[in-house]
Design an enzyme around this catalytic site. Structure first.
Site, PDB file in Angstrom:
ATOM      1  N   LYS A  80      -1.239 -30.195   8.970  1.00  0.00           N
ATOM      2  CA  LYS A  80      -0.210 -29.007   9.491  1.00  0.00           C
ATOM      3  C   LYS A  80       0.577 -29.973  10.383  1.00  0.00           C
ATOM      4  CE  LYS A  80       0.393 -24.259  10.434  1.00  0.00           C
ATOM      5  NZ  LYS A  80      -0.376 -22.817  10.686  1.00  0.00           N
TER       6      LYS A  80
ATOM      7  N   SER B  46       1.072 -18.993   8.308  1.00  0.00           N
ATOM      8  CA  SER B  46       2.137 -20.177   8.619  1.00  0.00           C
ATOM      9  C   SER B  46       1.791 -21.621   7.827  1.00  0.00           C
ATOM     10  CB  SER B  46       2.222 -20.306   9.965  1.00  0.00           C
ATOM     11  OG  SER B  46       1.007 -20.681  10.555  1.00  0.00           O
TER      12      SER B  46
ATOM     13  N   GLY C 250      -4.479 -14.887   9.739  1.00  0.00           N
ATOM     14  CA  GLY C 250      -4.114 -14.812   8.384  1.00  0.00           C
ATOM     15  C   GLY C 250      -3.450 -16.238   8.011  1.00  0.00           C
ATOM     16  N   SER C 251      -3.262 -17.122   8.878  1.00  0.00           N
ATOM     17  CA  SER C 251      -2.435 -18.274   8.510  1.00  0.00           C
ATOM     18  C   SER C 251      -3.226 -19.407   7.808  1.00  0.00           C
ATOM     19  CB  SER C 251      -1.860 -18.883   9.594  1.00  0.00           C
ATOM     20  OG  SER C 251      -0.788 -18.092  10.032  1.00  0.00           O
TER      21      SER C 251
END
Length: 519
Positions: A96, A176, A199-200
């Site tokens: 990422k 994200s 939550g990403s």
């Protein structure tokens, strides 16, 4: 579109099939001599060119490493010399783009960081290299890890554009870690790395039909990762199988003197893949949380519960705890730590980065509004810049309150009251329509908050399709219960065989229920 580094060489390997192959599958090919890391890396580069830049145009990869093929050739030479580093030797992995790698800029999706070429590897990346992984490139993300605006459109960044969901191209890939989710689902790498604050990792994993592990905070270093919150941030693996997640997690986990939260990680980490067993659920008491959800998702959840029961689990309904004031406390923590932690990070960037504080980032976005804010603005940034700092009594009070509500009075209390080892529930609803006008329109429940705020681990595993879109089953346990969750998730996965590979449809016929929720 410029030619990607390695694209010409990649075309020569375009016929090598890597779609849906596991880490173990790829290792088998290399061990047998049927393939090499160079050939596998070239095949993934060709797939990125064909699927991400062209074809469905997923926009999940921001950049590929200019030396990816050189990395692979060096690892092939080691293999020929009899040196094998472990299960990741020669395996291409995407990272990422809020995590630093030495050969590429780290942008967090923002044009303000387009020249953030630090020349550093984040410790987690250094660990992956040491384990033999090929760092294939960087994935797109929701800009600033989705912390800039309350009206954001998940998966969009000024650098990378909008990530598209491989199952239905008009649907969100969730944020994200949207690029990591879409890329792993589309087999653009053997595995990907995401980050989560709340939550990403688990949302994009669920919505893209993946296994995602949000580890206990402090098991993986956050050094040289563009931060939101030192209390809640953690990197985590996003893969197409539980075994691959276990392998990737074991390689990334470990202590880092620069990140005090990781002090016990070396002592606690293990070979998580070695402990996986199809009988892990036999005799286990499993708590079941049933949130409000659409009937299609409820039916898929009931089918997953039947698999758990058939695997020998005793299912116990658990009344969910919804702590009053937790959301407000969490948001105060995130805004306070965003200003402090981001300012500290920006101070370490090279002189080519001119926006070196949150105030200066806000000014940069305002000055470049046409490219940075075409769809949504920066109200969370605006609020964060006004926070009073880490010594503020209100922040300290929120920190203590949130930790107590989410941990001892949240997950721990639910586990103890029902006398269960772990909790299962749907991770979230199916993907909603990407909407630049209204932003995210989350549809369905969310399992992320309690484990995110408490810092406890959270695993999501595919439980099949709902109206043609993936849904995930969450496994949530106490602090440092990663092996327990991976064992349970693996036993479920091997029986359910619920993951369906993406079909890259333009849209899906979903029925009125989901469309109403999406709107």
């Amino acid at each position: 579109m410029p030619v990607l580094p390695g694209q010409v060489e990649a075309q020569t390997q375009a016929g090598l099939a890597v779609e849906e192959l596991s880490i173990e599958d790829l290792q088998t090919q290399m061990k047998s001599g049927k393939s090499t890391s160079e050939a596998i890396t070239a095949a993934y580069l060709a797939r990125i060119a064909a699927m991400d830049r062209a074809g469905p145009t997923l926009r999940s990869v921001i950049a590929v490493s200019p030396d990816a093929l050189d990395q692979a050739r060096a690892l092939d030479a080691e293999r020929r010399a009899g040196k094998l580093r472990g299960p990741l030797h020669g395996i291409p992995v995407l990272i990422k783009d809020n995590i630093e790698t030495r050969e590429l800029p780290t942008t967090a999706g923002s044009l303000a960081l387009k020249d953030n070429m630090t020349g550093r590897d984040a410790p987690l990346v250094a660990r992956l290299r040491a384990a033999g992984a090929v760092i294939l490139g960087k994935t797109n993300l929701s800009e600033w890890a989705n912390i800039r605006s309350s009206d954001s459109m998940s998966g969009w960044s000024a650098v990378g554009g909008l990530v598209r969901n491989p199952y239905a191209l008009d649907r969100s890939a969730c944020g994200s870690s949207s690029g990591s989710g879409a890329a792993a689902a589309a087999s653009l790498a053997a595995a990907t790395v995401g980050t989560e604050t709340d939550g990403s990792v688990v949302c994009p994993s669920s919505i893209n039909g993946l296994v995602g592990l949000k580890p206990t905070v402090g098991m993986i270093s956050r050094t040289h990762v563009v931060p939101i919150s030192h209390t809640q941030d953690t990197p985590g693996p996003m893969t197409r199988s539980v075994r691959d997640a276990a392998i990737l997690f074991a390689a990334m986990a470990g202590s880092d003197p620069a990140d005090p939260a990781t002090a016990d990680a070396d002592r606690l980490k293990r070979d998580y893949a070695a402990g996986l067993s199809t009988t892990a659920l036999a005799g286990m008491r499993v708590g079941v949380v049933r949130p409000n959800m659409r009937k299609e998702l409820a039916a898929r959840f009931d089918a997953a519960l039947a698999v758990l029961r058939a695997a020998g689990a005793t299912l116990v309904d658990v009344e969910p705890i919804r702590p009053q004031g937790l959301g407000e406390a969490e948001f105060l923590i995130l805004q306070t730590e965003l200003k402090a932690d981001l300012d500290a990070y920006l101070a370490t960037t090279p002189a080519t980065v001119t926006a070196r504080t949150l105030d200066q980032l806000i000014a940069f976005n305002t000055a470049h509004a046409a490219t940075e804010m075409p769809y949504f603005e920066q109200d969370i940034f605006d609020g964060a810049v006004k926070m009073k700092g880490l010594d503020d009594p209100a922040y300290r009070e929120a920190l203590a309150k949130a930790a107590k509500l989410a941990g001892p009075e949240g997950i721990d209390a639910m586990l103890a009251k029902a006398r269960v080892a772990l909790i299962v529930q749907p991770t979230t609803g199916p993907a909603w329509l990407s909407d630049p006008v209204h932003g995210d329109q989350y549809a369905g429940p969310s399992a992320s908050q309690l484990p995110a705020v408490s810092g406890y681990p959270h695993l999501t595993v595919p439980m099949g399709l709902v109206s043609g879109l993936p849904a995930g089953l969450s496994f949530i346990g106490p602090r440092h219960s990663e092996q327990l969750l991976l064992n349970a998730g693996y036993a479920y996965e091997q029986r359910a065989k619920a993951r369906a590979k993406p079909g890259y449809a333009a849209t899906v016929a979903t029925g009125k229920g989901l469309e109403a929720a999406a709107r």
